[in-house]
Enzyme design. Structure first.
Site, PDB file in Angstrom:
ATOM      1  N   TYR A  66       0.844  -1.197   0.000  1.00 48.39           N
ATOM      2  CA  TYR A  66       0.000   0.000   0.000  1.00 48.39           C
ATOM      3  C   TYR A  66       0.876   1.242   0.000  1.00 48.39           C
ATOM      4  O   TYR A  66       1.888   1.281   0.711  1.00 48.39           O
ATOM      5  CB  TYR A  66      -0.904   0.026   1.245  1.00 48.39           C
ATOM      6  CG  TYR A  66      -2.358  -0.112   0.882  1.00 48.39           C
ATOM      7  CD1 TYR A  66      -2.940   0.778  -0.019  1.00 48.39           C
ATOM      8  CD2 TYR A  66      -3.144  -1.112   1.419  1.00 48.39           C
ATOM      9  CE1 TYR A  66      -4.270   0.652  -0.378  1.00 48.39           C
ATOM     10  CE2 TYR A  66      -4.484  -1.241   1.074  1.00 48.39           C
ATOM     11  CZ  TYR A  66      -5.041  -0.352   0.167  1.00 48.39           C
ATOM     12  OH  TYR A  66      -6.353  -0.468  -0.188  1.00 48.39           O
TER      13      TYR A  66
ATOM     14  N   GLU B 157      -0.603   4.833  -0.415  1.00 51.35           N
ATOM     15  CA  GLU B 157      -1.406   6.040  -0.651  1.00 51.35           C
ATOM     16  C   GLU B 157      -0.574   7.280  -0.321  1.00 51.35           C
ATOM     17  O   GLU B 157       0.240   7.276   0.602  1.00 51.35           O
ATOM     18  CB  GLU B 157      -2.673   6.014   0.208  1.00 51.35           C
ATOM     19  CG  GLU B 157      -3.738   5.140  -0.427  1.00 51.35           C
ATOM     20  CD  GLU B 157      -4.862   4.794   0.522  1.00 51.35           C
ATOM     21  OE1 GLU B 157      -4.554   4.480   1.693  1.00 51.35           O
ATOM     22  OE2 GLU B 157      -6.012   4.834   0.093  1.00 51.35           O
TER      23      GLU B 157
ATOM     24  N   ASP C 166      -7.446  14.831 -23.590  1.00 47.51           N
ATOM     25  CA  ASP C 166      -7.393  13.395 -23.291  1.00 47.51           C
ATOM     26  C   ASP C 166      -6.801  12.726 -24.524  1.00 47.51           C
ATOM     27  O   ASP C 166      -7.472  12.575 -25.551  1.00 47.51           O
ATOM     28  CB  ASP C 166      -8.830  12.923 -23.033  1.00 47.51           C
ATOM     29  CG  ASP C 166      -8.929  11.426 -22.803  1.00 47.51           C
ATOM     30  OD1 ASP C 166      -7.943  10.715 -23.068  1.00 47.51           O
ATOM     31  OD2 ASP C 166     -10.003  10.975 -22.374  1.00 47.51           O
TER      32      ASP C 166
ATOM     33  N   THR D 219      -4.341   7.081 -21.284  1.00 46.85           N
ATOM     34  CA  THR D 219      -4.153   5.721 -20.794  1.00 46.85           C
ATOM     35  C   THR D 219      -2.780   5.265 -21.279  1.00 46.85           C
ATOM     36  O   THR D 219      -2.161   5.920 -22.125  1.00 46.85           O
ATOM     37  CB  THR D 219      -5.220   4.756 -21.345  1.00 46.85           C
ATOM     38  OG1 THR D 219      -5.259   4.889 -22.765  1.00 46.85           O
ATOM     39  CG2 THR D 219      -6.587   5.052 -20.761  1.00 46.85           C
TER      40      THR D 219
ATOM     41  N   LYS E  49      -3.060   1.695 -24.855  1.00 43.22           N
ATOM     42  CA  LYS E  49      -3.591   1.683 -26.229  1.00 43.22           C
ATOM     43  C   LYS E  49      -2.412   1.788 -27.199  1.00 43.22           C
ATOM     44  O   LYS E  49      -1.576   0.898 -27.219  1.00 43.22           O
ATOM     45  CB  LYS E  49      -4.608   2.803 -26.391  1.00 43.22           C
ATOM     46  CG  LYS E  49      -5.827   2.650 -25.460  1.00 43.22           C
ATOM     47  CD  LYS E  49      -6.877   3.696 -25.728  1.00 43.22           C
ATOM     48  CE  LYS E  49      -8.141   3.457 -24.930  1.00 43.22           C
ATOM     49  NZ  LYS E  49      -8.197   4.211 -23.684  1.00 43.22           N
TER      50      LYS E  49
ATOM     51  N   ARG F  28      -2.359  -1.782 -18.565  1.00 42.34           N
ATOM     52  CA  ARG F  28      -3.611  -1.052 -18.376  1.00 42.34           C
ATOM     53  C   ARG F  28      -3.394   0.011 -17.311  1.00 42.34           C
ATOM     54  O   ARG F  28      -2.965  -0.311 -16.199  1.00 42.34           O
ATOM     55  CB  ARG F  28      -4.719  -2.004 -17.884  1.00 42.34           C
ATOM     56  CG  ARG F  28      -4.971  -3.192 -18.751  1.00 42.34           C
ATOM     57  CD  ARG F  28      -5.458  -2.778 -20.104  1.00 42.34           C
ATOM     58  NE  ARG F  28      -6.708  -2.090 -20.004  1.00 42.34           N
ATOM     59  CZ  ARG F  28      -7.861  -2.552 -20.492  1.00 42.34           C
ATOM     60  NH1 ARG F  28      -7.890  -3.719 -21.096  1.00 42.34           N
ATOM     61  NH2 ARG F  28      -8.967  -1.854 -20.384  1.00 42.34           N
TER      62      ARG F  28
END
Ligand code: DSN
Length: 491
Positions: free
Chosen positions: A79, A81, A256, A285, A288, A294
């Site tokens: 973790y 954060e 975007d 992203t 692509k 991903r």
């Protein structure tokens, strides 16, 4: 195994160490099999299916074994954060390295002053950007009235006041049927609830963006955010013009570039067509045309970077450290000269595919392409997008149906099929293969007939003439065998 080794082959990253990768995957699948054999079987089957089909979904690609293997480690267990060097958990020293390297590669690759590697997806990246823009754009006097310098200083009770003072939450983005994306202010996405949205479309005759109309819409609507970028527009965009329009109306320009980030990284889109120097905030992203894992990224000009950096925990859950590591590996690959050759071939192949359709009499939205997308209007075959998509799938051609401007069949059945060249270009397909792909697609569609459902006309039912699927499968099998996916990789 270095980043150089990964990309020495520009079409099939990873081929140089296929034996090592084969051993790694065999071992991994054996371990998985011992716990849940159905997952091992589905994973093997997915490779076989991807190897055996013509993948033409514009938003998909094949990441290198280095990228894929990077995701399968214990970095997943941590973790972290917070931000680099400022985490809500102890023991994040290695995640700090991972995130720093990913951000460094992103900054260098795209020439961005600031990069944020945490978003888990494109939607997440856009949410981070929307929040950062809102937070940054709250006007100082409004904050001062609430006794704060920055939105992050506000206490709970102030938020109601802040919402009232934000006032302008207008967003102007490309309409869905012209190729815009759901996250650009449309109802099925939270952006359609957060913002008062208006759309700009394309010219009804040419299908091309009309910058004068866009400017007029911006002058009238006065958006806080002008969104550039698309997921189904087959042309390049002049982002310098978008920035001029944004500046004239006092909007923040957010682009975007999820679909075409690979063409930006590969220097196919430069100057006015490269959004990064023009946009205040750019999102993307990574999986692509960029050919990574991903995930998402946000790039920002300095005035927005503090707010973007608060993406977690403001908008995002704990960062996926193993995926950030894979982003770093993919971005390192994309910084190799061979990636530029790949990106250029993606664009050249899209032209070959478009020309292949046009010379066989098919109608394309905008009459062609100059990016990685070709949008075929299937009404000229007497079909809906849904019928065409299903018939193509029967013949092993994987695509997705998509609206076209002023679509008579709406957003579910649609009238278009969207094709993209990034994935098959990674396999090594060139112009000759894409011309053959156009021939096979036209063969399927001319041999597909819409059929009546028992209760009347159906936009989903169709019949494919006998022998068509077999003929197209056989022809694609030859091309696929000549351009193997993950060559040398055996399970
Ligand atoms: N799913 C992506 C696409 O296909 O364009 C974007 O959401």
């Amino acid at each position: 195994m270095t980043a150089d080794a990964v990309t020495t082959s520009s079409t099939a990253p990873g081929v140089e160490y296929a034996d090592t990768a084969s051993a790694a995957y065999r071992a991994a699948l054996q371990v998985i099999e011992s716990v849940e054999p159905r997952i091992a079987a589905a994973t093997r089957k997915e490779l076989a299916d991807q190897r055996d089909s013509l993948k033409l979904i514009a938003s998909e690609n094949y990441a290198s074994p280095a990228v894929l293997l990077t995701m399968g480690t214990w970095l997943s267990d941590k973790y972290a954060e917070g931000t680099i060097g400022h985490r809500f958990y102890a023991g994040c020293q290695n995640v700090d390295v991972v995130e720093s390297v990913a951000a460094e590669h992103a900054r260098e690759l795209f020439g961005a002053p600031y990069a944020y590697a945490q978003p888990h997806s494109g939607i997440d990246a856009n949410l981070v950007a929307f929040w950062a823009i809102l937070a940054t754009r709250v006007e100082a006097p409004a904050l001062a009235e609430l006794g704060a310098k920055h939105v992050n200083d506000l206490n709970e009770a102030d938020w109601e006041g802040l919402r009232n003072k934000l006032g302008n939450q207008r967003l102007l983005g490309m309409s869905l049927d012209a190729g815009g994306h759901l996250t650009h202010g449309f109802r099925p996405n939270i952006s359609g609830k957060m913002f008062h949205q208006r759309s700009y479309g394309t010219d009804p005759e040419t299908g091309l963006l009309d910058y004068d109309k866009l400017a007029a819409a911006a002058r009238e609507f006065k958006p806080l955010i002008l969104v550039g970028g698309y997921s189904a527009y087959p042309r390049r965009v002049n982002f310098a013009k978008l920035r001029e329009i944004a500046d004239e109306v006092g909007a923040t320009l957010m682009v975007d570039m999820a679909h075409f980030a690979g063409l930006v990284a590969g220097k196919v889109f430069t100057g006015d067509e490269d959004p990064v120097p023009h946009a205040h905030v750019t999102t993307t992203t990574t999986h692509k045309s960029l050919r990574g894992p991903r995930g998402g990224l946000v790039l920002a000009q300095p005035e927005y970077s503090d707010a973007v950096d608060k993406g977690c925990p403001m908008v995002l859950g704990g960062p996926l450290s193993h995926v950030m590591a894979a982003k770093a590996v993919a971005l390192a690959e994309a910084r190799q000269p061979s990636f530029q050759a790949y990106a250029q071939r993606v664009a050249d192949n899209a032209k070959a595919l478009a020309e292949g359709f046009l010379k066989r009499g098919a109608r394309l939205v905008t009459g062609g392409t100059d990016n990685h997308i070709v949008l075929l209007d299937v009404t000229s075959f007497g079909l809906t997008g849904r019928q065409a998509e299903s018939a193509l799938l029967d013949a092993g051609v994987v695509t997705n149906r998509n609206s076209i401007p002023a679509d008579p069949n709406g957003a579910w059945y649609t009238s278009g099929i969207r094709f993209g060249t990034p994935a098959l270009t990674t396999r090594g397909f060139g112009a000759a293969e894409f011309d053959r792909v156009a021939e096979l697609v036209v063969d399927v569609l001319t041999n597909t007939q819409p059929t009546q459902a028992s209760n009347g006309p159906s936009k989903a039912k169709y019949t494919l003439a006998d022998g068509t699927a077999e003929r197209v499968h056989a022809a694609s099998a030859e091309m696929l065998a000549a351009n193997p996916l993950y060559p040398g990789l055996t399970l």
